[in-house]
Design an enzyme around this catalytic site. Sequence first.
Site, PDB file in Angstrom:
ATOM      1  CD  GLU A 217      -2.458   1.163   2.834  1.00 42.49           C
ATOM      2  OE1 GLU A 217      -3.503   1.818   2.967  1.00 42.49           O
ATOM      3  OE2 GLU A 217      -1.942   0.506   3.764  1.00 42.49           O
TER       4      GLU A 217
ATOM      5  CE  LYS B 122      -7.313   1.411   4.079  1.00 34.61           C
ATOM      6  NZ  LYS B 122      -6.121   2.035   4.725  1.00 34.61           N
TER       7      LYS B 122
ATOM      8  CB  CYS C  87      -4.066  -1.465   4.878  1.00 40.86           C
ATOM      9  SG  CYS C  87      -2.964  -1.303   6.325  1.00 40.86           S
TER      10      CYS C  87
END
Length: 478
Positions: A251, A319, A355
């Site tokens: 990321e 995300k 994440c």
Amino acid sequence: MSSAAQQSALHTATVILAGGAATRLGGTEKTRIAVAGASALERVLRASPIGPRVVVGPRAADGDQLAARHVATFVVEDPPRSGPAAALARGLEELRELPDAAPVLLLAGDMPLLRPETLAQLADGARTGGVHALIDAAGHTQFLAAAWPLGRLRAALEATRGADGGWAGMSMKRLYAELGSDELTTRAATGAEDADIDTARSLSQVRAAAGPRVAIAQIEVGEDPHLTEQRIREAAARAAEGGARLLLLPEAVLTPFGTDLHEAAVTRGEAFDALLQELAEQHRLVIVAGSFTPAHDGRVHNTVLVRGPGGTPHAEYRKIHLFDAFGSGESRTVAPGDQLVTIELDGTCFGIATCYDIRFPEQFTALARRGAHAILVPVAWAAGAGKREQLQLLLRARALDSTSIILAADQSAPEGYDGTAPRGIGHSAAIGPLGSVRAELGADPGMLLVDLDLAEVAQARRALPVLEHAVEIPSNLA
């Protein structure tokens, strides 16, 4: 393979029996049949641990390349085509300098889905004594997916020597008949790792199970974009050299957290995108990397870019879950996405998450229901007490929730870094669909090369049908 597995296998020798054309495949040299972009023999060689490697069989046109790439010695049994026991005896001649206690892996060159971690475990077993072998689904011992202490193997061969002083025509079954009842330990194969190539049907099954090779690159992402670019280029070259079809980067590779994300997205985002596409074309790789792209409200999206050669696949995942936790406030500068994304590569469906998404099981089960066999998770994990344990626990839990392979690439933190912005803690990992850790890195930069086995996913979903069994909780109980 994990660093620990590599260390435990350092003194393991490997003998690969790679001779013989398959009559039921029209006389084809079966060890040279292509499976997911590499020959069966190449796949066996790259699964075998560090140490002396001896291939007994025709050198063929690819021999010099394979010998150099895998530090292998090619020999031919004498006389040719005299059978597996004779071929093994010829291979052991190349290991005459090794001590009796050294573990030796006996492998077939037509078993292309053997796994590095399985072979390391077999070798570790032989190191402590006895013979350790795989068994197939029917419970049959795989004679050429096994590890022996070298001295015991030499003794068994000597005991089976024929009247003419050799082993012509002798099968491996005769060799195993020399073992006492307490000398053989077996373990069940996972997925299709016990599959060999002998018929058109078995070849079709192997090819259906063989997913692409994925390189998981754990790199340091610093504030100098030129240095980061160099690391990305090195990772792409290494992944391609290792036979990967997909490279997974962490990321926030465009710029690390704690810097001006919006400025980086506006001034360098397009160039970063172009870099990924350039490397995808150069190395014939699909590259997956965390970046940032401008959002309409002045913030940015935490965006995973997927760039493939020729523009296929080409995707972007924004995300969904933002890290407003443990004192961080990602949503102040990052706008959330609202779409799930999957991509297809070589018959394998990959889902994408990022994440903090790993803490939300519904996203992973939704991706699995959309067909994902594996889920790619770029990470820049925040350091802190217990955070490493949480990362591994969550990766394993999401694998079990979705019965999918989880592939996570974290950043490696800069040496001496003590800032509050997430810069990774390492420990990138590949997790099997039942939560087993297939491979894991430490804190330092490195790379994992993982061959996907789609049969493993199918087996896991039959054994643990959580995707089918899940029920919606009634609103009055929620």
